[in-house]
Design an enzyme around this catalytic site. Structure first.
Site, PDB file in Angstrom:
ATOM      1  CG  LEU A 197      -0.169   1.204  -1.198  1.00 31.80           C
ATOM      2  CD1 LEU A 197       0.384  -0.218  -1.101  1.00 31.80           C
ATOM      3  CD2 LEU A 197      -1.676   1.162  -1.167  1.00 31.80           C
ATOM      4  CG  ASP A 198      -1.996   5.485   4.419  1.00 34.92           C
ATOM      5  OD1 ASP A 198      -2.104   4.250   4.565  1.00 34.92           O
ATOM      6  OD2 ASP A 198      -2.965   6.255   4.526  1.00 34.92           O
ATOM      7  CB  SER A 199       2.347   3.509   7.570  1.00 35.63           C
ATOM      8  OG  SER A 199       1.447   4.287   8.333  1.00 35.63           O
TER       9      SER A 199
END
Lengths: 104, 418
Positions: free
Chosen positions: A38-40
């Site tokens: 998961l990216d930010s």
């Protein structure tokens, strides 16, 4: 502290829906970024779902402590506990208030 | 010498077909894409003066795209992605072999991500819970979401722009792509027009403007009738068109199939009124004149006009008047068609889809019918209009597009030369 299996399942289900994978393959030890990819922005979307699922509001300052699945589960449990106790306090306060209203 | 710019790929999402071959077949047969609005359900249609639109039916982005890019954007940008995918495949470009910094993306979009936009606004006002506004709301409604996601999907690292001039948006996208390649800033520009805003609020807004047809609600396929005496407003449509613009040198080097040349462009403002065109047609005529001059062709060389022709009372008459002013006696020798008679007015996509119809007219020698041109309005009668498909060799075509905000665009296309 033993985790509430209900909360853990709901968190993992939300993650599973988001990531389109079987919630059973998501472990509490999984790091949101390093293990689940998961990216930010994706973390923010996930927390949006968590807020909806548990009817919570997660303040910005709490985000830093939410790096892995177990931390999210623990955080939700803590917050739900607070909500429950706050609700109890409110209930008690209301009850005593209505009692005081009855006095005159 | 400035570089020539050619079209090497086409892609379309339209109310009469997803994919160029289906679209063109339907267009040549005069098929209407206009029908009763169903997408508002359960929101009632009773209060709307107009109840019809050119809708892209049964569109599910995952049927067209393998990647997850489509899930992150609104319907209009999903259309754009699908049209871009088709156009890139059609062009034969192998992205891995290209310099990504020489590939640009220019998108024309009038309304943008209104599906999610309306949903989130409605929920906020009904529920009054600001913290429940979706985190993707801003990235989705920001008008460059389509140009951004296309770049991400194909690794296009050149100039990335979005043009928003209402209904002329993607004609300007074509013009700006032409400028970009002429100026040597890119070899290839993925040029797109897209809009999908047949949504309860936007549609109500157009109804309130009294811009939409309301007399043909029970005969939807009859409602969009540019230049016809009974026309009473435009029919809203949705869709996307993509044209791969490429420098002629680059196309030649890779032995690409060339559909047509984009040869000239003009952009003007009437500086007159937000929604009404100048009735004397002078500014429209001037825009066409400037575009022809840019292309180095004379008015007498024009064989075909893809008219803006939205089916509004004033707009069509002004365009016809402007065509007469500029082309004089040659006006009746020009073949003309109105793509909006088939699919309605796709707003920001209109220039690109009209551009595709123009490219195909140049490439195939076939000009699609203007549906419902049953009773020519003397105020805008032009001999080159027909309800039937017309065939002629088209060497020079002109594409018109005019937008709210007093905005005009014209693009000149030429037959591809070896």
């Amino acid at each position: 502290m033993p985790t509430d299996p209900g909360v853990s399942l709901k968190v993992r289900t939300a993650l599973g829906q988001y990531l389109k994978r079987d919630p059973a393959t998501i472990l509490t030890a999984h790091h949101l970024r390093d293990d689940l990819g998961l990216d930010s922005m994706a973390v923010i979307e996930l927390l949006y779902r968590i807020e909806e699922t548990f009817d919570l509001q997660i303040p910005d300052e709490d985000l830093v402590e939410l790096s892995n699945v177990g931390q999210v589960v623990g955080y939700v449990e803590k917050r739900l506990g607070e909500t429950t106790s706050r609700a109890q306090i409110k209930k008690t306060a209301k009850a005593s208030q209505s009692k005081s209203k009855q006095k005159p | 010498m400035r570089s020539r710019v050619v079209v090497t790929g086409l892609g379309v999402v339209s109310p009469i077909g997803i994919g160029v071959s289906g679209f063109w077949k339907a267009a040549l047969s005069g098929q209407s894409g206009i029908s009763a609005i169903t997408s508002f359900d359960p929101f009632p249609m009773d209060g709307y003066r107009s109840k019809i639109a050119g809708q892209v039916r049964d569109f599910a982005v995952e049927r067209f795209l393998d990647s997850a890019h489509g899930e992150r954007v609104d319907r209009y940008a999903q259309f754009a992605l699908v049209a871009a995918k088709e156009a890139l495949a059609d062009s034969g470009l192998q992205m891995a072999k290209e310099n990504p910094h020489r590939i640009g993306v220019i998108v024309g979009a009038g309304m943008g991500g209104m599906v999610m936009g309306e949903r989130e606004i409605t929920q906020l006002y009904q529920q009054r819970k600001p913290h429940r506004v979706h985190p993707n709301f801003i990235p989705v409604i920001t008008l460059n979401s389509a140009s951004g996601i296309i770049a991400m999907a194909y690794g296009a690292k050149g100039p990335n722009l979005t043009i928003s001039t209402a209904c002329s948006s993607s004609a300007h996208a074509l013009g700006q792509a032409l400028h970009c390649i002429r100026a040597g800033r890119a070899d290839i520009v993925i040029t797109v027009g897209a809009d999908a805003s047949i949504t309860p609020l936007v549609f109500a807004g157009f109804c309130s403007l009294r811009a939409l047809s309301s007399k043909f609600n029970d005969q939807p396929e009859k409602a969009s009738r540019p230049f016809d005496r009974l026309r009473d407003g435009f029919v809203m449509g949705e869709g996307a068109g993509t044209l791969i613009l490429e420098s002629a040198a680059h196309a030649k080097k890779r032995k690409a199939r060339v559909y047509a040349e984009i040869a000239g462009y003009a952009a003007t403002s009437e500086a007159y009124h937000m929604v009404i065109p100048r009735e004397d047609g002078v500014e429209v005529a001037n825009t066409m004149r400037l575009a022809l001059a840019d292309a180095g062709v004379t008015p007498a060389q024009v064989d075909y006009i893809n008219a803006h022709a939205t089916s509004t009372t004033i707009g069509d008459a002004v365009e016809a008047k402007a065509i007469r002013q500029l082309f004089k006696s040659h006006a009746d020798k020009i073949t003309i068609s109105a793509t909006k008679s088939l699919i309605g007015h796709t707003l920001g996509a209109a220039g690109a889809i009209g551009g595709i119809a123009s490219v195909l007219a140049l490439h195939t020698g076939q000009i699609h019918p203007t549906a419902n041109y049953d009773d020519p309005d003397p105020a805008c009668a032009l001999a080159g209009l027909s309800r039937s498909v017309q065939e002629r060799r088209v060497k020079v075509a002109l594409l018109n597009a005019f937008g709210f905000g007093s905005n005009n665009a014209a693009v000149v296309l030429k037959q591809a030369t070896a």
